[in-house]
Design a protein around this motif. Structure first.
Motif, PDB file in Angstrom:
ATOM      1  N   ASN A 184     -16.235  25.506 -19.461  1.00 36.01           N
ATOM      2  CA  ASN A 184     -16.713  26.497 -18.499  1.00 36.01           C
ATOM      3  C   ASN A 184     -15.723  26.569 -17.347  1.00 36.01           C
ATOM      4  O   ASN A 184     -15.544  25.602 -16.599  1.00 36.01           O
ATOM      5  CB  ASN A 184     -18.105  26.086 -17.981  1.00 36.01           C
ATOM      6  CG  ASN A 184     -18.769  27.216 -17.224  1.00 36.01           C
ATOM      7  OD1 ASN A 184     -18.124  28.170 -16.809  1.00 36.01           O
ATOM      8  ND2 ASN A 184     -20.072  27.115 -17.048  1.00 36.01           N
ATOM      9  N   LEU A 185     -15.074  27.704 -17.200  1.00 36.25           N
ATOM     10  CA  LEU A 185     -14.039  27.868 -16.179  1.00 36.25           C
ATOM     11  C   LEU A 185     -14.505  28.767 -15.044  1.00 36.25           C
ATOM     12  O   LEU A 185     -13.687  29.362 -14.356  1.00 36.25           O
ATOM     13  CB  LEU A 185     -12.768  28.430 -16.816  1.00 36.25           C
ATOM     14  CG  LEU A 185     -12.127  27.550 -17.900  1.00 36.25           C
ATOM     15  CD1 LEU A 185     -10.918  28.237 -18.493  1.00 36.25           C
ATOM     16  CD2 LEU A 185     -11.741  26.195 -17.321  1.00 36.25           C
ATOM     17  N   GLU A 186     -15.805  28.893 -14.852  1.00 37.93           N
ATOM     18  CA  GLU A 186     -16.337  29.725 -13.783  1.00 37.93           C
ATOM     19  C   GLU A 186     -16.706  28.864 -12.581  1.00 37.93           C
ATOM     20  O   GLU A 186     -17.167  27.738 -12.719  1.00 37.93           O
ATOM     21  CB  GLU A 186     -17.576  30.489 -14.259  1.00 37.93           C
ATOM     22  CG  GLU A 186     -17.268  31.518 -15.339  1.00 37.93           C
ATOM     23  CD  GLU A 186     -18.529  32.290 -15.726  1.00 37.93           C
ATOM     24  OE1 GLU A 186     -19.602  31.968 -15.176  1.00 37.93           O
ATOM     25  OE2 GLU A 186     -18.422  33.196 -16.567  1.00 37.93           O
ATOM     26  N   VAL A 187     -16.478  29.454 -11.393  1.00 31.65           N
ATOM     27  CA  VAL A 187     -16.905  28.790 -10.164  1.00 31.65           C
ATOM     28  C   VAL A 187     -18.426  28.776 -10.132  1.00 31.65           C
ATOM     29  O   VAL A 187     -19.076  29.794 -10.416  1.00 31.65           O
ATOM     30  CB  VAL A 187     -16.348  29.521  -8.932  1.00 31.65           C
ATOM     31  CG1 VAL A 187     -16.802  28.844  -7.656  1.00 31.65           C
ATOM     32  CG2 VAL A 187     -14.835  29.584  -9.008  1.00 31.65           C
ATOM     33  N   LYS A 188     -18.996  27.643  -9.811  1.00 36.44           N
ATOM     34  CA  LYS A 188     -20.461  27.573  -9.844  1.00 36.44           C
ATOM     35  C   LYS A 188     -20.988  26.718  -8.689  1.00 36.44           C
ATOM     36  O   LYS A 188     -20.299  25.823  -8.188  1.00 36.44           O
ATOM     37  CB  LYS A 188     -20.935  26.989 -11.172  1.00 36.44           C
ATOM     38  CG  LYS A 188     -20.423  25.573 -11.457  1.00 36.44           C
ATOM     39  CD  LYS A 188     -21.097  24.976 -12.687  1.00 36.44           C
ATOM     40  CE  LYS A 188     -20.774  25.757 -13.926  1.00 36.44           C
ATOM     41  NZ  LYS A 188     -21.353  25.144 -15.138  1.00 36.44           N
ATOM     42  N   ILE A 189     -22.199  27.073  -8.286  1.00 37.90           N
ATOM     43  CA  ILE A 189     -22.935  26.242  -7.336  1.00 37.90           C
ATOM     44  C   ILE A 189     -23.734  25.233  -8.148  1.00 37.90           C
ATOM     45  O   ILE A 189     -24.520  25.601  -9.029  1.00 37.90           O
ATOM     46  CB  ILE A 189     -23.853  27.105  -6.462  1.00 37.90           C
ATOM     47  CG1 ILE A 189     -22.999  28.057  -5.601  1.00 37.90           C
ATOM     48  CG2 ILE A 189     -24.724  26.235  -5.576  1.00 37.90           C
ATOM     49  CD1 ILE A 189     -23.803  29.000  -4.733  1.00 37.90           C
ATOM     50  N   PHE A 239     -24.239  27.580   0.498  1.00 36.37           N
ATOM     51  CA  PHE A 239     -23.196  28.589   0.340  1.00 36.37           C
ATOM     52  C   PHE A 239     -23.766  29.798  -0.394  1.00 36.37           C
ATOM     53  O   PHE A 239     -24.633  29.669  -1.269  1.00 36.37           O
ATOM     54  CB  PHE A 239     -22.016  28.033  -0.461  1.00 36.37           C
ATOM     55  CG  PHE A 239     -21.149  27.089   0.323  1.00 36.37           C
ATOM     56  CD1 PHE A 239     -20.207  27.591   1.214  1.00 36.37           C
ATOM     57  CD2 PHE A 239     -21.266  25.714   0.177  1.00 36.37           C
ATOM     58  CE1 PHE A 239     -19.390  26.728   1.929  1.00 36.37           C
ATOM     59  CE2 PHE A 239     -20.467  24.850   0.890  1.00 36.37           C
ATOM     60  CZ  PHE A 239     -19.525  25.353   1.772  1.00 36.37           C
ATOM     61  N   LEU A 240     -23.291  30.986  -0.022  1.00 37.55           N
ATOM     62  CA  LEU A 240     -23.722  32.228  -0.668  1.00 37.55           C
ATOM     63  C   LEU A 240     -22.719  32.626  -1.753  1.00 37.55           C
ATOM     64  O   LEU A 240     -21.549  32.231  -1.720  1.00 37.55           O
ATOM     65  CB  LEU A 240     -23.827  33.353   0.365  1.00 37.55           C
ATOM     66  CG  LEU A 240     -24.801  33.116   1.521  1.00 37.55           C
ATOM     67  CD1 LEU A 240     -24.731  34.283   2.504  1.00 37.55           C
ATOM     68  CD2 LEU A 240     -26.220  32.925   1.009  1.00 37.55           C
ATOM     69  N   GLN A 241     -23.193  33.421  -2.698  1.00 37.42           N
ATOM     70  CA  GLN A 241     -22.314  33.870  -3.780  1.00 37.42           C
ATOM     71  C   GLN A 241     -21.127  34.678  -3.245  1.00 37.42           C
ATOM     72  O   GLN A 241     -20.012  34.569  -3.736  1.00 37.42           O
ATOM     73  CB  GLN A 241     -23.110  34.720  -4.782  1.00 37.42           C
ATOM     74  CG  GLN A 241     -24.031  33.916  -5.699  1.00 37.42           C
ATOM     75  CD  GLN A 241     -23.257  33.087  -6.712  1.00 37.42           C
ATOM     76  OE1 GLN A 241     -22.104  33.348  -6.990  1.00 37.42           O
ATOM     77  NE2 GLN A 241     -23.916  32.068  -7.253  1.00 37.42           N
ATOM     78  N   LYS A 242     -21.360  35.495  -2.219  1.00 34.35           N
ATOM     79  CA  LYS A 242     -20.271  36.321  -1.689  1.00 34.35           C
ATOM     80  C   LYS A 242     -19.245  35.501  -0.925  1.00 34.35           C
ATOM     81  O   LYS A 242     -18.157  36.001  -0.614  1.00 34.35           O
ATOM     82  CB  LYS A 242     -20.841  37.435  -0.805  1.00 34.35           C
ATOM     83  CG  LYS A 242     -21.495  36.952   0.475  1.00 34.35           C
ATOM     84  CD  LYS A 242     -21.988  38.131   1.284  1.00 34.35           C
ATOM     85  CE  LYS A 242     -22.596  37.681   2.611  1.00 34.35           C
ATOM     86  NZ  LYS A 242     -23.067  38.829   3.411  1.00 34.35           N
ATOM     87  N   GLU A 243     -19.586  34.225  -0.586  1.00 30.43           N
ATOM     88  CA  GLU A 243     -18.625  33.360   0.074  1.00 30.43           C
ATOM     89  C   GLU A 243     -17.711  32.634  -0.915  1.00 30.43           C
ATOM     90  O   GLU A 243     -16.676  32.103  -0.539  1.00 30.43           O
ATOM     91  CB  GLU A 243     -19.351  32.317   0.930  1.00 30.43           C
ATOM     92  CG  GLU A 243     -20.099  32.914   2.104  1.00 30.43           C
ATOM     93  CD  GLU A 243     -20.904  31.870   2.866  1.00 30.43           C
ATOM     94  OE1 GLU A 243     -21.101  32.063   4.075  1.00 30.43           O
ATOM     95  OE2 GLU A 243     -21.315  30.873   2.250  1.00 30.43           O
ATOM     96  N   LEU A 262     -16.611  20.487  -3.770  1.00 33.14           N
ATOM     97  CA  LEU A 262     -16.833  20.590  -2.326  1.00 33.14           C
ATOM     98  C   LEU A 262     -18.259  20.192  -2.019  1.00 33.14           C
ATOM     99  O   LEU A 262     -19.212  20.643  -2.683  1.00 33.14           O
ATOM    100  CB  LEU A 262     -16.573  22.016  -1.839  1.00 33.14           C
ATOM    101  CG  LEU A 262     -15.153  22.557  -2.061  1.00 33.14           C
ATOM    102  CD1 LEU A 262     -15.061  23.987  -1.545  1.00 33.14           C
ATOM    103  CD2 LEU A 262     -14.104  21.675  -1.407  1.00 33.14           C
ATOM    104  N   GLY A 263     -18.414  19.350  -0.992  1.00 35.72           N
ATOM    105  CA  GLY A 263     -19.738  18.856  -0.635  1.00 35.72           C
ATOM    106  C   GLY A 263     -20.556  19.871   0.138  1.00 35.72           C
ATOM    107  O   GLY A 263     -20.125  20.999   0.405  1.00 35.72           O
ATOM    108  N   HIS A 264     -21.749  19.462   0.517  1.00 34.51           N
ATOM    109  CA  HIS A 264     -22.661  20.338   1.261  1.00 34.51           C
ATOM    110  C   HIS A 264     -22.168  20.510   2.696  1.00 34.51           C
ATOM    111  O   HIS A 264     -21.407  19.697   3.223  1.00 34.51           O
ATOM    112  CB  HIS A 264     -24.071  19.742   1.280  1.00 34.51           C
ATOM    113  CG  HIS A 264     -24.685  19.640  -0.081  1.00 34.51           C
ATOM    114  ND1 HIS A 264     -25.414  20.657  -0.651  1.00 34.51           N
ATOM    115  CD2 HIS A 264     -24.652  18.634  -0.996  1.00 34.51           C
ATOM    116  CE1 HIS A 264     -25.822  20.286  -1.845  1.00 34.51           C
ATOM    117  NE2 HIS A 264     -25.371  19.069  -2.092  1.00 34.51           N
TER     118      HIS A 264
END
Length: 784
Positions: free
Chosen positions: A480-485, A518-522, A509-511
């Protein structure tokens, strides 16, 4: 020059004519009511076949199937507009009768156009001006592009046709004729446009299509003129022919654009063609389905035709944007947005139609209601999206919500600070500090098994959390090469994978310290800076690995150089010893066997002189003398080969000349000697003269033994730093790739010895040979 000026003036004149015609006809329609009746002559009676619900005829009670008896108190068939176009436009009164009724009804058509109806015509005027203005702006900005010029004329024709549509439906002078003439020119201009945009595409079907459209225009032009003067009455056929020509031109244009979809992904023309194809499909499809097809097949349109014209406004905006802008959005993303809009509009229109039916706002569920709802829903969704984007831009501009803007400023500041930081740990600490997060953890792995990990913040103090994140990276690094929360049970909040050549990176990246998610648009901003961080760490990793390899290579090179220097010293000593041994052997032969041979020759001469009476003895002794002289000659040659006296006594150049003369006397070989920059008095160190002499001696010997050539060229040139000697023949030649094998196997020791002797003096040997074309040996010996 005059031609260019005239051509530029033509665009300005066309634009002025566009404005004048649009204003004249718009003013004219304010004084002429729109009736909206289409009539058909059935056995001498004029019957209403289609009717526009927005026309005065429908509003005053006329319906499909009614019999039109009189227009302006005269027979229907005598009304000029009925004769020409089978319509009742321009009438002041209409007498009609309903089917099966004996009573007649008379309606009075009001003069002028009501304000509300006039306002409904403004969108058509605006749409026409959108085409005209965008075409003019495109030409002004890109007048040097043939695509911009083609777009100007295409927009000019379709814009004028749209503006003429309300006027032509009101029986205004020449409005219908102009519309019938201008509208068929639009598909011709459209196909001509896609033939040069986004790249030249003049295939056979394209040429045949343009020929068909040109012929259709000629036919329509003649029929329009004949119908206008009353020679023929083919208004219905003419209208269908015009719309069919338009549909044919649209299909040809879409087919041309479809061909470009097969281009490679890296070609910008592919993305341009995809965007134009999508825009034309969205713009023309409602017009074809809701307006053109019903008219061609004599079907009452289910939706107001003006609704379909609103979708056409997408086309000029799309074409303008694609031509003016060099960089465009991804067409696949636009297609995704278009599909989502269409699906959302379809579902919403179904729901709204059902709700209206159950609320008894709509009396029945039919296609007419559904299409009207779908059109309004799509328009609503589009306008809603534009309004939402506009509001979002305004809020961003006036900084009413600083969250995302604050993140942008921090990312920009972080990007500037990263350029001045060299250490990986300091880089991560700067990221943690700038993004106001608890920690950061990054893993870099290459295909060779190299592994690098760095941590900052909370992850630096908790190795157990590093192990959890490493396990997650190993499982997801390729899948999986997608950025994810990430889920809440993981110690980090965001995972950003990054691939670069043979490297795979995972950035965690931590909290936030504020505990705000974090928001998706960020994520795009964070992904951008994280990718830069990963690339810096990869670069550092590569530099360290390269530094190790360079250090190892330098050490191996140093060791190899020391061994080479040792070998060169040994080689030099060997050749010195060899020349010394040759000199010693030559001296021993000269002082021993050669002197004995000379003494023997003198004694044999003495015996001949003392015994002249015995003929047989004299002959025997004379034969022995010849043998002894041959032996002495051979011994002298051996001495010369071992240690040429001419080289020591006369110098290099004279020794070479004597050697060439002796070889030419013995062999059937013609040697030409050419010298540049060297004289007979020039002397060199003993080792240099020996190396040069032996090189030429070995080269000539190779020609005699192996070449098969009877001609040989020797070139000697001296410059400030080196002595260059070249031996060139035109014989058999050989494969130079075998020289390395000869060195390993010991075969052809002469060439190998030549090469080693020259290299021991810091020189080099160059060998160029081609089968059946000869060989060139070139030696360079440093003398400075």
């Amino acid at each position: 020059m005059l031609k260019k000026i005239f051509m530029r003036q033509a665009y300005y004149y066309a634009s002025a004519a566009f404005v004048i015609l649009s204003l004249v006809y718009f003013v004219a329609i304010t004084n002429q009511a729109y009736i909206g009746l289409d009539l058909t002559n059935v056995k001498g009676q004029w019957i209403v076949t289609t009717i526009d619900p927005n026309g005065e005829g429908y509003k005053l009670g006329i319906r499909v199937g009614d019999l039109i008896l009189k227009i302006n108190d005269d027979a229907s068939n005598k009304y000029p507009f009925v004769q020409k176009w089978n319509e009742a436009e321009g009438a002041s009164s209409i007498q009609f009768q309903r089917p099966g009724k004996s009573t007649d009804n008379i309606i009075k058509i009001p003069k002028g156009t009501a304000l509300l109806e006039l306002l409904s015509e403004i969108p058509m005027l605006v749409l026409g001006y959108i085409f005209g203005i965008l075409g003019l702006i495109t030409w002004l900005k890109r007048h040097f592009l043939v695509q911009a010029r083609a777009l100007f004329w295409m927009n000019w024709f379709i814009g004028l046709a749209i503006i003429l549509a309300p006027a032509s439906s009101r029986d205004l002078i020449f409005a219908r004729e102009l519309e019938c003439i201008i509208l068929p020119l639009f598909p011709l201009c459209l196909v001509n446009f896609v033939s040069v945009f986004p790249c030249e595409n003049k295939n056979l079907i394209n040429r045949l299509g343009r020929l068909m459209l040109a012929l259709a225009f000629v036919v329509i032009l003649n029929l329009t003129v004949l119908n206008s003067v009353g020679i023929v009455h083919l208004s219905s056929l003419l209208k269908k022919l015009v719309l069919s020509t338009v549909i044919l031109g649209i299909l040809l244009a879409l087919w041309n654009l479809g061909l470009l979809i097969r281009l490679p992904k890296d070609r910008p023309e592919k993305n341009q063609a995809n965007i134009v194809f999508l825009g034309m499909s969205i713009g023309f499809l409602p017009f074809i389905l809701l307006t053109a097809v019903p008219v061609i097949f004599n079907v009452q349109p289910k939706v107001n035709t003006e609704a379909s014209y609103l979708f056409i406004s997408i086309i000029p905006a799309t074409l303008y944007y694609v031509i003016i802008h060099k960089y465009l959005p991804d067409s696949r993303r636009l297609l995704e947005i278009a599909i989502s809009f269409f699906v959302a509009g379809t579902i919403t229109s179904i729901v709204v139609t059902d709700v209206l039916f159950f609320l008894k706002v709509s009396k029945n569920l039919d296609l007419n209601v559904y299409l009207a709802t779908l059109s309004l829903t799509m328009l609503f969704l589009v306008f809603f999206s534009f309004i939402r984007i506009a509001i979002s831009k305004l809020l961003e501009k006036f900084a009413l919500f600083e969250g995302n803007r604050d993140l942008k400023s921090r990312v920009l500041k972080l990007n500037e600070s990263l350029t001045s930081i060299n250490e990986e740990d300091q880089t991560l600490e700067e990221v943690v500090k700038s993004l106001a997060i608890e920690g950061a953890f990054i893993i870099v792995e290459d295909d060779k098994g190299g592994y690098l990990k760095r941590a900052a913040g909370i992850f630096l103090a908790k190795p157990s959390e590093q192990i959890i994140l490493e396990d997650f990276f190993q499982v997801n690094q390729r899948n999986n090469l997608e950025v994810k929360i990430l889920a809440d049970d993981l110690p980090a909040e965001i995972y950003i994978p990054y691939l670069a050549n043979n490297f795979t990176c995972g950035i965690f990246l931590g909290h936030r310290h504020s505990r705000v998610d974090f928001l998706q648009k960020e994520l795009p901003l964070i992904t951008l800076i994280s990718s830069q961080l990963a690339q810096r760490l990869i670069t550092t990793f590569v530099i360290k690995e390269l530094s190790k390899e360079i250090k190892d290579l330098a050490q191996r090179s140093h060791d190899s150089q020391r061994r080479t220097q040792g070998l060169q010293g040994i080689t030099t000593s060997l050749f010195r010893s060899l020349e010394k041994e040759r000199k010693s052997i030559a001296g021993e032969i000269h002082d021993g066997p050669l002197q004995l041979g000379l003494d023997l020759n003198r004694w044999l001469k003495y015996l001949v002189e003392e015994c002249p009476q015995n003929v047989k003895i004299v002959k025997a002794i004379s034969h022995m003398r010849e043998l002894v002289e041959d032996l002495n000659f051979e011994l002298r040659l051996i001495c010369n080969d071992l240690r040429p006296p001419s080289l020591t006594d006369l110098g290099l150049l004279l020794a070479i000349e004597l050697m060439c003369e002796e070889i030419m006397q013995k062999e059937l070989l013609l040697i030409s000697l050419e010298t540049v920059g060297i004289s007979h008095e020039e002397r060199f160190e003993e080792e240099i003269e020996l190396a040069a002499y032996r090189f030429l001696q070995e080269g000539i010997t190779n020609v005699v033994k192996h070449s098969g050539s009877n001609k040989l060229k020797i070139h000697i040139e001296m410059n400030k730093s080196s002595l260059e000697l070249t031996v060139r023949d035109s014989g058999k030649g050989f494969d130079t790739s075998k020289i390395e094998d000869w060195i390993l196997t010991g075969a052809h020791f002469g060439i190998v010895g030549m090469k080693e002797r020259l290299e021991s003096l810091g020189g080099n040997l160059q060998i160029i040979s081609t089968i059946q074309l000869g060989t060139m040996l070139k030696a360079t010996i440093p003398i400075a």
